[in-house]
Design an enzyme around this catalytic site. Structure first.
Site, PDB file in Angstrom:
ATOM      1  N   HIS A   1       0.624  -0.923   0.289  1.00  0.00           N
ATOM      2  CA  HIS A   1       0.364  -0.059   0.278  1.00  0.00           C
ATOM      3  C   HIS A   1       0.784   1.759   0.024  1.00  0.00           C
ATOM      4  CE1 HIS A   1      -2.864  -2.757   1.956  1.00  0.00           C
ATOM      5  NE2 HIS A   1      -2.994  -3.201   0.882  1.00  0.00           N
TER       6      HIS A   1
ATOM      7  N   ASP B   1      -5.215   4.551   0.177  1.00  0.00           N
ATOM      8  CA  ASP B   1      -5.957   3.603  -0.289  1.00  0.00           C
ATOM      9  C   ASP B   1      -6.873   3.201  -0.574  1.00  0.00           C
ATOM     10  OD1 ASP B   1      -5.308   1.790   1.416  1.00  0.00           O
ATOM     11  OD2 ASP B   1      -3.047   2.536   1.226  1.00  0.00           O
TER      12      ASP B   1
HETATM   13  O1  LIG Z   1      11.699  -8.421  -2.378  1.00  0.00           O
HETATM   14  C1  LIG Z   1      10.799  -7.302  -3.185  1.00  0.00           C
HETATM   15  C2  LIG Z   1       8.897  -7.878  -2.851  1.00  0.00           C
HETATM   16  C3  LIG Z   1       8.414  -6.514  -3.232  1.00  0.00           C
HETATM   17  N1  LIG Z   1       9.464  -5.398  -3.691  1.00  0.00           N
HETATM   18  C4  LIG Z   1       8.411  -4.692  -4.296  1.00  0.00           C
HETATM   19  O2  LIG Z   1       6.577  -5.063  -3.796  1.00  0.00           O
HETATM   20  C5  LIG Z   1       5.716  -4.565  -4.437  1.00  0.00           C
HETATM   21  C6  LIG Z   1       4.927  -5.001  -3.491  1.00  0.00           C
HETATM   22  O3  LIG Z   1       3.799  -5.041  -4.465  1.00  0.00           O
HETATM   23  P1  LIG Z   1       2.114  -6.130  -4.807  1.00  0.00           P
HETATM   24  O4  LIG Z   1       3.620  -6.485  -6.023  1.00  0.00           O
HETATM   25  O5  LIG Z   1       1.240  -5.081  -4.972  1.00  0.00           O
HETATM   26  O6  LIG Z   1       2.392  -7.464  -3.523  1.00  0.00           O
HETATM   27  P2  LIG Z   1       1.608  -7.102  -2.241  1.00  0.00           P
HETATM   28  O7  LIG Z   1       2.935  -6.346  -1.357  1.00  0.00           O
HETATM   29  O8  LIG Z   1       1.717  -8.327  -1.648  1.00  0.00           O
HETATM   30  O9  LIG Z   1       0.057  -5.741  -2.287  1.00  0.00           O
HETATM   31  C7  LIG Z   1      -0.467  -5.950  -1.207  1.00  0.00           C
HETATM   32  O10 LIG Z   1      -1.176  -5.023  -2.194  1.00  0.00           O
HETATM   33  C8  LIG Z   1      -0.948  -5.080  -3.904  1.00  0.00           C
HETATM   34  C9  LIG Z   1      -2.112  -3.517  -3.566  1.00  0.00           C
HETATM   35  O11 LIG Z   1      -3.077  -3.512  -3.254  1.00  0.00           O
HETATM   36  C10 LIG Z   1      -2.034  -5.873  -3.831  1.00  0.00           C
HETATM   37  O12 LIG Z   1      -2.154  -5.931  -5.327  1.00  0.00           O
HETATM   38  C11 LIG Z   1      -1.500  -7.176  -3.133  1.00  0.00           C
HETATM   39  O13 LIG Z   1      -2.140  -8.210  -3.395  1.00  0.00           O
HETATM   40  C12 LIG Z   1      -1.315  -7.113  -2.452  1.00  0.00           C
HETATM   41  O14 LIG Z   1      -0.594  -8.612  -1.528  1.00  0.00           O
HETATM   42  C13 LIG Z   1       6.603  -3.828  -5.503  1.00  0.00           C
HETATM   43  O15 LIG Z   1       6.479  -2.575  -5.816  1.00  0.00           O
HETATM   44  C14 LIG Z   1       7.789  -5.088  -5.586  1.00  0.00           C
HETATM   45  O16 LIG Z   1       8.575  -4.120  -6.378  1.00  0.00           O
HETATM   46  C15 LIG Z   1      10.436  -5.257  -3.567  1.00  0.00           C
HETATM   47  O17 LIG Z   1      10.913  -4.224  -4.087  1.00  0.00           O
HETATM   48  N2  LIG Z   1      10.883  -6.232  -3.866  1.00  0.00           N
END
Ligand SMILES: O=c1ccn([C@@H]2O[C@H](COP(=O)(O)OP(=O)(O)O[C@H]3O[C@H](CO)[C@@H](O)[C@H](O)[C@H]3O)[C@@H](O)[C@H]2O)c(=O)[nH]1
Length: 482
Positions: A30, A127
């Site tokens: 988020h 959000d």
């Molecule tokens: O090792 C890592 C892991 C993640 N990221 C970053 O973290 C973010 C992850 O976002 P996302 O892919 O959306 O996953 P989640 O963190 O799981 O996000 C939550 O929030 C999102 C937006 O609401 C939803 O779509 C997902 O289902 C929900 O789990 C991205 O920008 C990635 O690039 C990194 O840079 N490095």
């Protein structure tokens, strides 16, 4: 006639700086999208932004590293963590998120009291879990907006949730027919976001309450664009009872600032052939069970494909065990099959807990992404034309997976053994190979490349998303110049 951009530049010189307050709910998934949205306002439109951050505990390492790398026009303040001690240990993530926000409202009010006298507040942006704060900011005459870091299909589901709650009798999981929303692919009950799956749990109640307040927003930004989801976006925009819908995507990380963690993997990628490496990651919170973790390790090994895998300590009960803290206490590498790291040296790289994902996906050596289908990860893959293998775990990821595999067709599916609930190593190896070597793999690669180009046009000068954002920016600017 004067061009909008020219007009905007002229206004910038004449009017005081508009200021936006953003409130991300707990969780990196988020914070990151709101930060990226804020960067657009600051770098392209010369706004200033304050992040007010509610949380259930002290700031995490990952949060600090993102926030400390921001341009000076973006500042932040952590609201004091409210007590959540009364919540039982099995409390679901959605409940924790909504209660962290709700119980932070008194401190948010204090922040607003001091900010309204000092800044030209033009908007408050949250959000999907922050809508509970809308009444409070209205008291200060600040218009509230939602920035939904999800698909337009998810937005459609959210906006229909109150109606579904009234019309569906019994459990959603018992529905024999998929849910049909205007202009969206049918949604099978098992692909509904987590809180739908247990109507009796508090998380459903809190989720419903947050989502049913979307209609009170002055406008809703959604991180999608017409070429990606044409039908859902048209249907949303033509529904007069909704607040204005602003598709502004794809908004993803635009620079490499932030954590240095795992950065050495980029040197390794430099040495690999173009498009040869599979990136494997489950977002900021995803975890696998011990058996599944082993099976994935063996499947990657069997596939013979080069890979970078962001490994987390397995968790046998929850798939989002690291949602509130991406760094587990244990060394995740100790849970890999014996000798795995040595056997795969040179061909596979394992990174504990966190990786510079945006940089990995934009590296030419990366040719595929096995992902949990979080929407940020999905769009980061899209802007780099990297095709996906869908491995959804929780939240709205199963819905995203349906859209990606069946409608947009930029991802390959993995079949789970229904009896054991496990995706077996042979299946993993087969699908990984298929992404890189088969005709089916080539098709999803080509489709992703088309969408990459369309996304670039949408956020480029004069593109649909840029124009949409500019219209709102001008409206906000007019507020301070009056
Ligand atoms: O090792 C890592 C892991 C993640 N990221 C970053 O973290 C973010 C992850 O976002 P996302 O892919 O959306 O996953 P989640 O963190 O799981 O996000 C939550 O929030 C999102 C937006 O609401 C939803 O779509 C997902 O289902 C929900 O789990 C991205 O920008 C990635 O690039 C990194 O840079 N490095």
């Amino acid at each position: 006639m004067e061009e909008p951009k020219q007009r905007e530049e002229q206004q910038e010189v004449e009017s005081p700086t508009p200021h936006v307050v953003m409130m991300p709910s707990p969780g990196m998934g988020h914070l990151i999208p709101l930060v990226e949205f804020a960067k657009r306002l600051v770098l392209l439109h010369r706004f200033t932004v304050t992040f007010v951050i509610p949380s259930g505990g002290p700031p995490s390492k990952a949060q600090i590293s993102v926030l400390s790398s921001l341009p000076s026009a973006i500042d932040h303040v952590f609201l004091p963590p409210p007590s959540l001690n009364d919540l039982p240990p099995q409390t679901k993530a959605e409940t924790i998120i909504v209660l962290s926000v709700t119980r932070s409202l008194p401190s948010l009010r204090d922040q607003f009291k001091s900010m309204v006298t000092q800044r030209n507040l033009v908007a408050f942006v949250v959000d999907q879990f922050g809508t509970i704060a809308f009444d409070l900011v209205r008291e200060f005459n600040v218009p509230p907006y939602v920035y939904l870091p999800c698909s337009a299909t998810t937005l459609s589901l959210i906006l229909h949730m109150s109606d579904l709650d009234k019309s569906v009798v019994g459990d959603y999981t018992d529905l024999t027919e998929p849910i049909r929303l205007p202009a969206c692919s049918p949604i099978p009950a098992k692909a509904l976001p987590d809180p739908f799956l247990d109507r009796k749990d508090d998380s459903y109640k809190y989720f419903l309450e947050s989502m049913s307040r979307f209609g009170l927003a002055e406008g809703i930004f959604v991180n999608s664009f017409p070429e990606l989801e044409p039908n859902p976006i048209n249907a949303l925009k033509s529904e007069e009872s909704y607040p204005p819908i602003h598709p502004v995507g794809p908004i993803v990380k635009i620079d490499s600032s932030g954590s240095e963690e795992g950065i050495e993997c980029l040197n390794w990628l430099d040495e690999q052939p173009h498009g040869s490496v599979l990136f494997v990651s489950f977002g900021s919170g995803g975890t696998l069970s011990s058996i599944q973790n082993n099976e994935l390790a063996m499947g990657l090994e069997m596939s013979g494909q080069k890979f970078i895998w962001v490994v987390r300590s397995p968790h046998d009960k929850e798939a989002n065990a690291s949602f509130f803290s991406v760094h587990s206490e244990n060394d995740p590498l100790q849970f890999l099959p014996e000798g795995f790291v040595e056997r795969n040296r040179g061909r596979g790289l394992v990174l504990p807990s966190w990786a510079p994902q945006a940089q990995i996906l934009s590296h030419g050596s990366t040719g595929g992404f096995l992902s949990h289908c979080g929407w940020n990860s999905t769009l980061e893959s899209l802007v780099n034309g990297v095709p996906l293998i869908a491995w959804p775990l929780y939240a709205e990821q199963k819905l995203n997976s349906v859209i990606l595999t069946e409608e947009i067709k930029v991802a390959l599916k993995l079949k789970m053994n229904e009896e054991s609930g496990i995706i077996e190593k042979e299946e993993i190896a087969k699908v990984v190979k298929s992404l890189f070597e088969s005709e089916e793999g080539q098709k999803v690669r080509e489709k992703m490349e088309e969408l990459r180009a369309a996304g670039e046009r949408a956020v480029g000068e004069g593109g649909s998303s840029s124009r949409t954002l500019l219209e709102v920016v001008q409206k906000w600017r007019n507020k301070v110049s009056r």
